[in-house]
Design an enzyme around this catalytic site. Sequence first.
Site, PDB file in Angstrom:
ATOM      1  N   ASP A 189      27.293   7.546  12.043  1.00 42.46           N
ATOM      2  CA  ASP A 189      26.906   7.095  13.167  1.00 42.46           C
ATOM      3  C   ASP A 189      27.461   5.750  12.659  1.00 42.46           C
ATOM      4  OD1 ASP A 189      24.861   8.826  14.142  1.00 42.46           O
ATOM      5  OD2 ASP A 189      23.310   7.795  12.019  1.00 42.46           O
ATOM      6  N   GLU A 214      -5.607   5.897   4.469  1.00 38.01           N
ATOM      7  CA  GLU A 214      -5.072   6.820   3.860  1.00 38.01           C
ATOM      8  C   GLU A 214      -3.856   7.194   3.724  1.00 38.01           C
ATOM      9  OE1 GLU A 214      -5.670   4.982   6.881  1.00 38.01           O
ATOM     10  OE2 GLU A 214      -4.432   4.493   8.087  1.00 38.01           O
ATOM     11  N   GLN A 232      30.565  22.356   7.373  1.00 39.06           N
ATOM     12  CA  GLN A 232      31.882  22.092   7.148  1.00 39.06           C
ATOM     13  C   GLN A 232      32.475  20.354   7.915  1.00 39.06           C
ATOM     14  OE1 GLN A 232      34.847  24.841   7.484  1.00 39.06           O
ATOM     15  NE2 GLN A 232      33.181  26.818   7.158  1.00 39.06           N
ATOM     16  N   LEU A 238      11.065  14.229   3.397  1.00 36.39           N
ATOM     17  CA  LEU A 238      10.856  14.763   2.124  1.00 36.39           C
ATOM     18  C   LEU A 238      11.929  15.538   1.049  1.00 36.39           C
ATOM     19  CD1 LEU A 238       8.275  16.407   2.527  1.00 36.39           C
ATOM     20  CD2 LEU A 238       9.384  18.256   3.904  1.00 36.39           C
ATOM     21  N   CYS A 298      -9.797   0.557  10.692  1.00 38.94           N
ATOM     22  CA  CYS A 298      -9.334  -0.665  11.400  1.00 38.94           C
ATOM     23  C   CYS A 298      -9.627  -0.673  12.742  1.00 38.94           C
ATOM     24  CB  CYS A 298      -8.396  -0.242  11.000  1.00 38.94           C
ATOM     25  SG  CYS A 298      -7.139  -1.994  11.272  1.00 38.94           S
ATOM     26  N   HIS A 332      -6.517   0.639   5.284  1.00 39.29           N
ATOM     27  CA  HIS A 332      -6.132   1.799   5.507  1.00 39.29           C
ATOM     28  C   HIS A 332      -5.758   3.082   4.418  1.00 39.29           C
ATOM     29  CE1 HIS A 332      -4.496   1.354   9.972  1.00 39.29           C
ATOM     30  NE2 HIS A 332      -4.428   0.110   9.427  1.00 39.29           N
ATOM     31  N   GLY A 355     -10.946   1.523  14.615  1.00 40.60           N
ATOM     32  CA  GLY A 355     -11.763   2.139  14.365  1.00 40.60           C
ATOM     33  C   GLY A 355     -13.194   2.394  13.827  1.00 40.60           C
TER      34      GLY A 355
HETATM   35  N1  GLN Z   1      -5.420  -4.609  16.305  1.00 39.84           N
HETATM   36  C1  GLN Z   1      -6.241  -4.220  15.573  1.00 39.84           C
HETATM   37  C2  GLN Z   1      -6.388  -5.865  14.545  1.00 39.84           C
HETATM   38  O1  GLN Z   1      -4.824  -6.159  14.456  1.00 39.84           O
HETATM   39  C3  GLN Z   1      -6.335  -3.136  14.440  1.00 39.84           C
HETATM   40  C4  GLN Z   1      -5.414  -3.320  13.327  1.00 39.84           C
HETATM   41  C5  GLN Z   1      -4.715  -1.530  13.461  1.00 39.84           C
HETATM   42  O2  GLN Z   1      -5.942  -0.586  13.603  1.00 39.84           O
HETATM   43  N2  GLN Z   1      -4.232  -1.913  12.247  1.00 39.84           N
HETATM   44  O3  GLN Z   1      -6.797  -6.181  13.736  1.00 39.84           O
END
Ligand code: GLN
Length: 547
Positions: free
Chosen positions: A146, A521, A191, A19, A380, A519, A382
């Site tokens: 690390d 978003e 420090q 950020l 996707c 996607h 969904g």
């Molecule tokens: N599992 C599903 C696919 O591979 C959807 C992938 C996702 O939602 N990004 O098509």
Amino acid sequence: MARYVFITGGVVSSLGKGLASAALGALLQARGFSVRLRKLDPYLNVDPGTMSPFEHGEVFVTDDGAETDLDLGHYERFTGVAARSTDSVSSGRIYSSVLEKERRGDYLGKTIQVIPHVTNEIKDFLTIGADEVDFMLCEIGGTVGDIEGLPFFEAIRQFGQERPRGQCIFMHLTLLPWIAASGELKTKPTQHSVKELRSIGIAPDVLVCRSERPIPEKEREKLALFCNVRPDSVIAAYDLKSIYEAPLAYHREGLDQAVLDAFGISPAPKPNLARWEDVADRIFNPEGEVRVAIVGKYTQLEDAYKSIAEALTHGGMANRVRVRIEWVDAERFETEDPARVLEGFHAILVPGGFGERGTEGKISAARFARERKVPYLGICLGMQMAVIEAARNLAGMPRAGSQEFDHEAGEERFEPVIFHLREWIKDNQKIARDVLDDKGGTMRLGAYTALLTEGSRVAEVYGTHRIEERHRHRYEVDIKYREALEAHGLCFSGMSPDGRLPEIVEVRDHPWFIGVQFHPELKSKPFAPHPLFADFVRAAKEMSRLV
Ligand code: GLN
């Protein structure tokens, strides 16, 4: 050649290095400079694409099809600069490229070592595209000390030495813990962290200190003295109510000025922060609230759906409402009636996901939203679940399912409305896949074009007929079911240019029901909310007036 800011972290992880980097990028832009941000991750996975969202949060996908760290999402949201595959690298990728070269014989018989071969590989990566921008901001994942991060720290040290003076600076982010018993902020961990950094040859120019409380002048001076930085380069980073306040907050604390001073850029161009002032105004002065349920599988870890949560916030900003997200575990609906949980929400979002667990619950959520006329956005997986739901309950195919969940049973037992895509076209080239392929990097990934149907809701929402959105999936809706589904009101309103792959479906007789195979978003920004999210939240706002 770009100037470089290397951003490292110390004391503890999760201090908000990503950020801080993103906010610095936004501030440099506000002063008229061009920037690119880059992430170097010490883990050995070649990329995070194969990691569970529980391990590493969301996988951010770039236009050019790389599966990257979620910090790249912050970078894009704050700067609007589209990330590329060359903006994210891990030890795994560096080593696999070194080993490939070794096998090819490129090293001409030399013994391959961390220094110089691995560090050279890292330095080569740092210079990609360096001529295109004024500033390159490179964040090193993990914390100083690390073991696995050492080659990266060594590489940036060498890089700083090899460039002309004044071309690279180092910014280090630490924590000042508040000790309640003594009523003090403690500088000792910082420090030590700087000491560790200096022991590997890196002296920070700017120190960013996370703190719950105001940092007293005395402590600031102490930090400057013991960490060998200028007092005005000790920058306080306080907890914020919204991440989108970060550019303004860091500006107030003098971060951009300290960075420009460290480069000797004087006089510094004046910043124009109007964009961030508007963003803050929208975040802090909403005129209402909508409640959105996200019915998913990785709901215990919000980072798993980072970009979705952010895009919803942006959608809220576009409509001047606060979006209250509630996370609902899809598996609940396998035993519980979704109506009992989902009633009262103004919109329902079913995000992407992998594997069968929870999918029947997502199908129930889609059914509830369709039947009760609640705004629904399926992303996707969904979208795929909404299609299965419509096939089962509208188009009379009770056995509709996805090949993702039942490879073994063959096509006898169920109707593969969602099928495993084996061949497709990208940039005029055919791509072929097999079920037995490696899991890493083999999905349909990155930006693809979709053509939107005239008169559809999505064409209206986008205000255009041609869009480019980012993909990350193996399975697709089979167009062979298009007619049957369209006859029952589920319209295919976005298709791949060759007309083979359904990209968007929408329910006609519904206030707002859209499923997208991509996607959206990933492309939403606070200052440019994604049209789908803006309109989804608008529909939710309308719903909130009804209930
Ligand atoms: N599992 C599903 C696919 O591979 C959807 C992938 C996702 O939602 N990004 O098509």
